[in-house]
Design an enzyme around this catalytic site. Sequence first.
Site, PDB file in Angstrom:
ATOM      1  CD  GLU A  94      -3.053  -0.839   0.135  1.00  0.00           C
ATOM      2  OE1 GLU A  94      -3.211   0.308  -0.342  1.00  0.00           O
ATOM      3  OE2 GLU A  94      -3.716  -1.836  -0.249  1.00  0.00           O
ATOM      4  CB  SER A 365     -47.151 -16.331  51.439  1.00  0.00           C
ATOM      5  OG  SER A 365     -48.538 -16.403  51.681  1.00  0.00           O
TER       6      SER A 365
END
Length: 689
Positions: A94, A365
Amino acid sequence: MELMTDQRFRKTMKYLRAFLIISLIGMALAAVMIGGILVYAKILGPPPLAVPQSTLFFSEDGTVIGESHNGQKRYWAPLDDISPLLVDATVSIEDKNFFEHNGFDYKRIAGAALADLKAMAKVQGASTISQQYARNLFLEHEKTWKRKLLEAFYTIRLEMNYTKKEILEGYLNTIYYGNGAYGAQAASQFYFGKDAKELTLSEASILSGIPKGPGIYSPFASAEKAAQRQRVILQTMVKNGMVSQKEADLAAAEELELVGEHMHPRAKTAPYFQDAVRNALKTQLKLDDRTIELGGLKVYTTLDLKEQEIAEETVDKMISKDSEIQVGVVAMNPKNGYVKAMVGGRDYEESPFNRAVQAVRQPGSTIKPILYYAALEQGFTPSTPIRSEQTTFRFEDGTPDYTPHNFNSKYADDDITMAQALALSDNVYAVKTHLFLGEETLVNTAKKFGITSKMAKVPSLALGTSGMRVIELANAYSMFANGGKKVSPVLIKRVENHKGEVIYEQEPFKMKVLKPDLAFVMTHMMTGIFDRKLNGYAQVTGSTVINDMTRPYAGKSGSTETDSWMAGFTPQLVTAVWTGYDKGQVITKTVEKTYAKNIWIRFMEEAHKGKPAKEFKAPKGTAGVYIDPANGKIAGENCPVKRLTYFAEGTEPAEYCTDHLNHKKEEKSEQPEKEPVTPWYKKLFRWAS
């Protein structure tokens, strides 16, 4: 003739001087412009390098359980965690002069311009790595002069403010490698199933060739073109002295094993838990959606993969496939509030609604231990007697009459103790206690236990008629299990940003909100619902799971017409389970009423396998006394049932049981020995629930 020549010479010199002046002015203006650009770039400072990245979610042991999912895989890897072979291959193909230029390779630009001129077309690129990185970070990939000028400006800013290493690292983490993979780490995982630092020369040379054209040079797009591109890159590396010809030839000949799968697909692990974590990131850490989804966060959660798997498998096995009953499960470590497992429903794909943290249901409960803790603070003890009989409560303030009922409308019609009332889940005892304390007492105590759901100040609150969430109940019971320390449900231990910086870390809880002696007294009373001795003459509410237990537990069940609950704990783990219909349909089938208890005991037993069976240790300030559960008095040697019961020091009973003294007289009699007669009201305990 000479005059004309002299005039022409003077005229030429005049034009030349003018041209030089204009040129100098132009050069000066250009220098000023370039200088201005450089000064402006310096003033602006370093451009931000934040790029969209996937957020990863980790379990307690560091396993990735999921990630943000937007179709793109982006993971940031430091340059040191990227194979030098990939770095060399990328630079070689590159931008071979990357470490020498200042962001622009002028020789390459001139060469590319000449090649394009000869071909009368765009045939050769000249962008450096710095330019490409600037484009990836800040610009659209449109081919306009405006974009090129902006690209050049951003390139200048990058080069002025960041090192070559930082620019190269950023470039390798932002370039697109095809198939949704952005950056070297995501690409390495997708193509080869490994981290970027583990790439071989052959793999690195394949990867570095893809960005030029992901749809062309990806090995999945064209193996032939990928190989051609690979050979070009390898020869470039040889030419640039990065590898030998022999190494290049071996790499080109190597047969690669391609994977073609991302390492972390949208995970199915604990989806309800992951949703709860995302919500916590928003509501507790105040992070916005974009940061959560694209901020590259690393979120370290409290999830225990083994316990999560047990919870999901237990729910799947225990609830009939034909049933429409839904479920919510939360398991927590009571010492620190860490949520270890969460099930928010039976099928996330069908219904992502999280019943563990979103559904508000009547707890029945299961609220009684909180009520009775409040009573202990007001001077009650496990032996405090209250008469259990059918009772209608009438109020002078206009509140409608209220008649609570026990299960199957069975009552002792005599005094029972708090310990009995809890074990048998006597509703009359609970309502009388609630009204004696004052209706606001339970509301305030529930807040002390971390319950944030709204509580109505009504007589029926003692029976759990105001809704709460599963995670709230698990959190409340954690305070019993840990001796009264404040905890809150913790889903996230630590969060790191994309740079690896810690932006959040869970602080340990230190404050005590309950009295340790009373928290233990309450905990020990909660073991009574599993008491085999009590089960001999009274049907304790945990009787159906006693035979499945291999260690001490404390807990409480609860039920309404539409909700079934079971919550309980050991010193190591607290779990709350709710089952019911989403639309509040009445639970009529007997088997569906047992789901919560069965899920709870099977999960707890499996989750504790291999762990020591720990007892609940009595703290200072408590006294253990053997009492007769029938009357709460100190048990004599002739009492048929003796149960060790703990009291806050100084509140233990002083009176001995005298109900069974006649046993010895019968032994001395010449009459045949008779079976002791069980009082008829105690027989009723067999049906109480």
